[in-house]
Design a protein around this motif. Structure first.
Motif, PDB file in Angstrom:
ATOM      1  N   UNK A   2       6.278  -4.875  36.452  1.00  0.00           N
ATOM      2  CA  UNK A   2       6.290  -5.732  37.487  1.00  0.00           C
ATOM      3  C   UNK A   2       5.745  -5.487  38.778  1.00  0.00           C
ATOM      4  N   UNK A   3       6.045  -4.036  39.226  1.00  0.00           N
ATOM      5  CA  UNK A   3       5.742  -3.542  40.404  1.00  0.00           C
ATOM      6  C   UNK A   3       3.899  -3.256  40.467  1.00  0.00           C
ATOM      7  N   UNK A   4       3.432  -3.376  39.449  1.00  0.00           N
ATOM      8  CA  UNK A   4       1.986  -2.908  39.483  1.00  0.00           C
ATOM      9  C   UNK A   4       1.639  -1.704  39.178  1.00  0.00           C
ATOM     10  N   UNK A   5       2.700  -0.915  38.466  1.00  0.00           N
ATOM     11  CA  UNK A   5       2.368   0.517  38.041  1.00  0.00           C
ATOM     12  C   UNK A   5       1.853   0.343  36.612  1.00  0.00           C
ATOM     13  N   UNK A   6       0.459   0.983  36.483  1.00  0.00           N
ATOM     14  CA  UNK A   6      -0.143   0.829  35.317  1.00  0.00           C
ATOM     15  C   UNK A   6      -0.397   2.263  34.620  1.00  0.00           C
ATOM     16  N   UNK A   7       0.149   2.223  33.174  1.00  0.00           N
ATOM     17  CA  UNK A   7      -0.060   3.410  32.389  1.00  0.00           C
ATOM     18  C   UNK A   7      -1.553   3.172  31.555  1.00  0.00           C
ATOM     19  N   UNK A   8      -2.238   4.514  31.332  1.00  0.00           N
ATOM     20  CA  UNK A   8      -3.534   4.138  30.486  1.00  0.00           C
ATOM     21  C   UNK A   8      -3.399   5.235  29.149  1.00  0.00           C
ATOM     22  N   UNK A   9      -4.231   4.872  28.321  1.00  0.00           N
ATOM     23  CA  UNK A   9      -4.283   5.675  27.134  1.00  0.00           C
ATOM     24  C   UNK A   9      -4.685   7.260  27.583  1.00  0.00           C
ATOM     25  N   UNK A  10      -5.709   7.260  28.563  1.00  0.00           N
ATOM     26  CA  UNK A  10      -6.062   8.663  28.830  1.00  0.00           C
ATOM     27  C   UNK A  10      -6.072   8.976  30.372  1.00  0.00           C
ATOM     28  N   UNK A  11      -6.208   7.956  31.319  1.00  0.00           N
ATOM     29  CA  UNK A  11      -6.185   8.364  32.923  1.00  0.00           C
ATOM     30  C   UNK A  11      -5.015   8.228  33.205  1.00  0.00           C
ATOM     31  N   UNK A  12      -4.610   8.959  34.388  1.00  0.00           N
ATOM     32  CA  UNK A  12      -3.279   9.114  35.028  1.00  0.00           C
ATOM     33  C   UNK A  12      -2.834   7.623  35.372  1.00  0.00           C
ATOM     34  N   UNK A  13      -1.602   7.405  35.678  1.00  0.00           N
ATOM     35  CA  UNK A  13      -0.830   6.290  36.060  1.00  0.00           C
ATOM     36  C   UNK A  13      -1.448   5.827  37.316  1.00  0.00           C
ATOM     37  N   UNK A  14      -1.491   4.522  37.678  1.00  0.00           N
ATOM     38  CA  UNK A  14      -1.819   4.211  39.218  1.00  0.00           C
ATOM     39  C   UNK A  14      -1.218   2.960  39.380  1.00  0.00           C
ATOM     40  N   UNK A  15      -1.100   2.655  40.537  1.00  0.00           N
ATOM     41  CA  UNK A  15      -0.546   1.282  40.855  1.00  0.00           C
ATOM     42  C   UNK A  15      -1.539   0.511  41.544  1.00  0.00           C
ATOM     43  N   UNK A  16      -1.669  -0.954  41.244  1.00  0.00           N
ATOM     44  CA  UNK A  16      -2.316  -1.909  41.500  1.00  0.00           C
ATOM     45  C   UNK A  16      -1.650  -3.226  42.311  1.00  0.00           C
ATOM     46  N   UNK A  17      -2.188  -3.900  43.162  1.00  0.00           N
ATOM     47  CA  UNK A  17      -1.652  -5.186  43.705  1.00  0.00           C
ATOM     48  C   UNK A  17      -1.754  -6.062  42.604  1.00  0.00           C
ATOM     49  N   UNK A  18      -2.927  -6.205  41.964  1.00  0.00           N
ATOM     50  CA  UNK A  18      -3.373  -7.147  40.995  1.00  0.00           C
ATOM     51  C   UNK A  18      -3.766  -6.517  39.701  1.00  0.00           C
ATOM     52  N   UNK A  69      -5.789  -7.316  25.195  1.00  0.00           N
ATOM     53  CA  UNK A  69      -4.742  -6.288  25.412  1.00  0.00           C
ATOM     54  C   UNK A  69      -3.637  -6.680  26.443  1.00  0.00           C
ATOM     55  N   UNK A  70      -4.181  -7.059  27.368  1.00  0.00           N
ATOM     56  CA  UNK A  70      -3.391  -7.478  28.654  1.00  0.00           C
ATOM     57  C   UNK A  70      -2.470  -8.493  28.514  1.00  0.00           C
ATOM     58  N   UNK A  71      -2.797  -9.512  27.683  1.00  0.00           N
ATOM     59  CA  UNK A  71      -2.003 -10.942  27.311  1.00  0.00           C
ATOM     60  C   UNK A  71      -0.919 -10.323  26.362  1.00  0.00           C
ATOM     61  N   UNK A  72      -1.340  -9.556  25.534  1.00  0.00           N
ATOM     62  CA  UNK A  72      -0.033  -8.960  24.487  1.00  0.00           C
ATOM     63  C   UNK A  72       0.890  -8.148  25.148  1.00  0.00           C
ATOM     64  N   UNK A  73       0.286  -7.455  26.238  1.00  0.00           N
ATOM     65  CA  UNK A  73       1.228  -6.558  26.927  1.00  0.00           C
ATOM     66  C   UNK A  73       2.270  -7.250  28.021  1.00  0.00           C
ATOM     67  N   UNK A  74       1.634  -8.423  28.390  1.00  0.00           N
ATOM     68  CA  UNK A  74       2.574  -9.146  29.533  1.00  0.00           C
ATOM     69  C   UNK A  74       2.976 -10.561  28.792  1.00  0.00           C
ATOM     70  N   UNK A  75       2.376 -11.135  28.155  1.00  0.00           N
ATOM     71  CA  UNK A  75       2.854 -12.590  27.629  1.00  0.00           C
ATOM     72  C   UNK A  75       3.408 -12.778  26.216  1.00  0.00           C
ATOM     73  N   UNK A  76       3.194 -11.484  25.338  1.00  0.00           N
ATOM     74  CA  UNK A  76       3.621 -11.733  24.064  1.00  0.00           C
ATOM     75  C   UNK A  76       2.245 -11.479  23.152  1.00  0.00           C
ATOM     76  N   UNK A  77       2.811 -11.686  21.701  1.00  0.00           N
ATOM     77  CA  UNK A  77       1.840 -11.610  20.719  1.00  0.00           C
ATOM     78  C   UNK A  77       0.954 -12.688  20.529  1.00  0.00           C
ATOM     79  N   UNK A  78      -0.330 -12.304  20.169  1.00  0.00           N
ATOM     80  CA  UNK A  78      -1.313 -13.140  20.175  1.00  0.00           C
ATOM     81  C   UNK A  78      -1.134 -14.529  19.279  1.00  0.00           C
ATOM     82  N   UNK A  79      -0.241 -14.473  18.291  1.00  0.00           N
ATOM     83  CA  UNK A  79       0.332 -15.511  17.487  1.00  0.00           C
ATOM     84  C   UNK A  79       0.862 -16.703  18.087  1.00  0.00           C
TER      85      UNK A  79
END
Length: 423
Positions: free
Chosen positions: A131-147, A157-167
């Motif tokens: 929720x604070x904008x911290x993002x983890x990646x498969x390969x790159x180091x974690x970073x923080x983003x405003x949006x 993939x973003x929809x699945x991670x944040x809003x739930x399963x595609x179904x």
């Protein structure tokens, strides 16, 4: 302002262009190892998307890469003779400004427009967003983003991670599509050849600058078929089962399934959501509101959505809590209308009955013999999809974005005047 965009097809690069013009620091993450060059199919840019492209300074490049298709041959399954149609009648009657272009070409053009100002992380994907904008990646180091923006398509993939399963959000439209690259066909220059029957349609076409061709398969299914969207072997089997024996020309296209270097298959589905944002995460294009691949104007809708999202962020001076609701309000009508016309278009492109098939053939035959004036009048009455996409009302945010970058602050009242593109 640091913004992360997932996806580098259409909406992602367009959004990145406008955000950099707003002074934002933009990173785009893309699962593919490089900008996708998978063959793709032809897509349409309607009037508002053409206007936005012109403001980006890329309209001339788009016009250089249009497919150039100007005639169609329609063959009804079992019929001896096809029906021909001058497609210039259709284009002239339905749109004041329109371009048909290969999707891969368009993606490259939008990518080039801002690639020098954008950081691209190819061959990587997001694994976690806090929720604070911290993002983890498969390969790159974690970073923080405003949006964080999900511009990663129908299977986001973003929809699945944040809003739930595609179904929860995907609505099956009762049809499937497949696209494959095939060798160039003699005499196909600037021609779209269609074979159509009850519940199935095949189109074969090329482009002026390509040395190969594309085959597009559309077929109906009362139930959702059992396959994974990465299982190409199973997908090719389904295409063979759906189209084998339709026509010798179609059988020859099916023979290319084992030789083609690029292949795409998916359900025709719409994404329907109550909201496209949650906290500092927002969806754009097919990830949030896909009207249906191949049957809706999803490419134009993605271009418009990306431009509006960037514009509303500029108007809110980067305050996403104000910008996201404004973006959703601005896109509500275009998305609703696009979903409606895509459902209608699917019924026309893939006739579900002999009556519907006969109507499609007869309408084509009528247009082929009518003089230009009456045929334009008829098309204006019957081509609802083009009317909807050409008449989308879009705010001109160009001045707002420039002012936000130059001054760092601006108010909602400073927004540039609204224009309406109408047919």
């Amino acid at each position: 302002m640091r913004i992360l965009i997932s996806g580098s097809s259409i909406a992602g690069p367009v959004l990145a262009y406008w955000l950099t013009r707003n002074g934002c620091s933009v990173t785009v993450v893309e699962r593919a190892p490089a900008l996708r060059k998978s063959g793709g199919h032809a897509v349409d840019l309607f009037l508002p998307a053409m206007d936005i492209s012109e403001r980006m300074g890329v309209l001339s490049r788009i016009e250089e890469r249009v497919t150039g298709t100007n005639r169609m041959t329609l063959r009804r399954e079992g019929a001896r003779r096809p029906v021909g149609l001058d497609l210039s009648k259709v284009f002239d009657a339905t749109s004041e400004r329109h371009a048909e272009i290969m999707r891969d070409d368009l993606s490259r053009i939008y990518y080039d427009a801002a690639s020098d100002d954008v950081e691209y992380l190819f061959g990587d994907s997001i694994t976690k967003i806090s929720p604070d904008g911290d993002v983890s990646f498969e390969k790159a180091a974690p970073r923080r983003f405003d949006v964080v923006v999900g511009a990663d398509g129908l299977h986001s993939n973003v929809r699945r991670l944040v809003f739930g399963d595609e179904s929860r959000f995907s609505n099956f439209a009762g049809a499937y599509l497949g696209v494959l690259t095939v060798p160039a066909i003699s005499g196909l220059d600037r021609e779209l050849r269609i074979h159509t029957g009850v519940g199935r349609t095949v189109g074969i076409y090329g482009a002026r600058h390509l040395d190969d061709a594309r085959a597009l398969f559309l077929f109906r299914s009362e139930r959702e078929l059992d396959f994974h969207h990465h299982d190409a072997t199973r997908q090719k089997q389904l295409l063979r089962e759906a189209f084998l024996g339709m026509h010798p020309d179609v059988d020859r296209l099916l023979d290319e399934l084992d030789r083609t270097h690029s292949f795409y298959f998916d359900s025709i589905a719409q994404i329907r959501m109550d909201t496209w944002s949650r906290g500092r995460v927002v969806l754009v294009g097919d990830a949030g509101y896909c009207p249906g691949p191949a049957v809706g104007g999803s490419t134009s809708l993605a271009v418009v959505g990306a431009y509006v999202l960037a514009g509303e962020l500029a108007c809110a001076n980067g305050d996403y809590e104000r910008a996201f609701p404004a973006y959703e309000r601005a896109m509500a009508d275009p998305v609703r209308d696009s979903h409606a016309v895509a459902t209608s278009a699917a019924k026309t492109l893939i006739p579900s009955s002999r009556l519907g098939l006969s109507g499609l053939v007869q309408a084509t035959r009528l247009l082929s013999v009518l003089p230009a004036g009456p045929s334009r009048a008829l098309l204006r009455l019957t081509t609802k999809s083009s009317r909807v996409y050409n008449s989308m009302a879009v705010d001109d945010y160009t001045s707002a974005i420039t002012a936000s970058a130059d001054n760092g602050t601006r108010s909602q009242g400073d927004k540039a005047s609204r224009y309406t593109s109408s047919q």
